[in-house]
Design a protein around this motif. Structure first.
Motif: not given
Length: 259
Positions: A8-12, A156-162, A201-203
């Motif tokens: 869900p939190y990959l750049p793509a 860091l972005t993914i860390e904060i999102l999780f 967080l939208r695609q």
């Protein structure tokens, strides 16, 4: 604790997450692993292999890499953002002690911060996620490379999102700038106050905005306690103490209070 699904939190799949920098993408080729496996190593392995980063044109050097962990959950099996936390503290980079021990905030700056947290009566240490803007030591003490921040922003972005903290304490100008983005600010003018931040967080921009795809949290900038190592003035010490105290009060009571 299990490693969460990164998809869900990959750049793509998430507009908020920037692409992984070229140096870090190169890890996939070096170790013959996928992009997602590279991120798992960078996010969740306390014994992450040395990471090659560009230190000058055409020259790379290997660095110890350390992402985040809970303030009371620094064991290898709990390393990384494996659960939700009410608060997060984001420092600038690793110090030599952190690099050697592979634990965050265990050096001089970290001990100062932990004393301030304890002195403010912290009761919710288990609700704090610790991490840093740059996951390595700096080439030159006190001089942070903008290119390195960009290279590592994905992690860091993914860390904060999780971890999904509701309250984030950012230590120093560069850490605060990561969250403010292009919004103009000064550390002195913004520290000690809670600033609303919203991540998309939208695609794609075509998706309708909903409560599920908009992540809102509060940011409090703070002077980096590292300043006290070379500029130990009563004014600086009091400024940091007040801001940390406000963060602790907010976290413990789950209700925002400012300086």
């Amino acid at each position: 604790m299990d490693i969460p699904n990164l998809e869900p939190y990959l750049p793509a799949t998430c507009r908020q997450v920037p692409p992984l920098g070229d140096d870090l993408v190169g890890i996939s080729a070096t170790y013959r692993i996928t992009y997602e496996e590279t991120l798992r190593h960078l996010l969740f392995r306390k014994d992450c292999p040395l990471v090659p980063l560009t230190v000058s044109p055409g020259v790379r050097r290997n660095f110890v890499w350390l992402a985040g962990h809970g303030m009371l959950h620094d064991q290898p099996e709990n390393y990384g953002p494996r659960r939700l936390y009410r608060g997060a503290i984001v420092g600038q980079c690793l110090g030599r002690e952190e690099e050697r021990r592979r634990d965050l905030f265990c050096g001089d700056t970290g001990r100062t911060l932990r004393r301030l947290l304890a002195g403010s009566g912290l009761r919710s240490a288990e609700e704090i996620y610790l991490t840093s803007l740059v996951k390595t030591v700096l080439l030159d003490k006190g001089k942070i490379k903008a290119g390195w921040i960009k290279q590592q922003a994905t992690v860091l972005t993914i860390e904060i999102l999780f971890a999904r903290p509701r309250y984030v304490l950012a230590l120093g100008t560069e850490a605060a700038k990561f969250f403010f983005g292009k919004q103009k600010f000064t550390l002195q003018g913004s520290e000690g106050r809670w600033w609303p931040i919203c991540w998309d967080l939208r695609q794609s921009a075509d998706e309708e905005k909903t409560a599920e795809n908009q992540y809102e949290f509060l940011l409090m900038p703070c002077m980096n306690p590292a300043v006290l190592e070379f500029e130990q003035t009563p004014e600086n010490a009091e400024r940091i103490k007040r801001v940390v105290g406000s963060f602790v009060s907010t976290l413990d009571n789950n209700s925002p209070t400012g300086v």
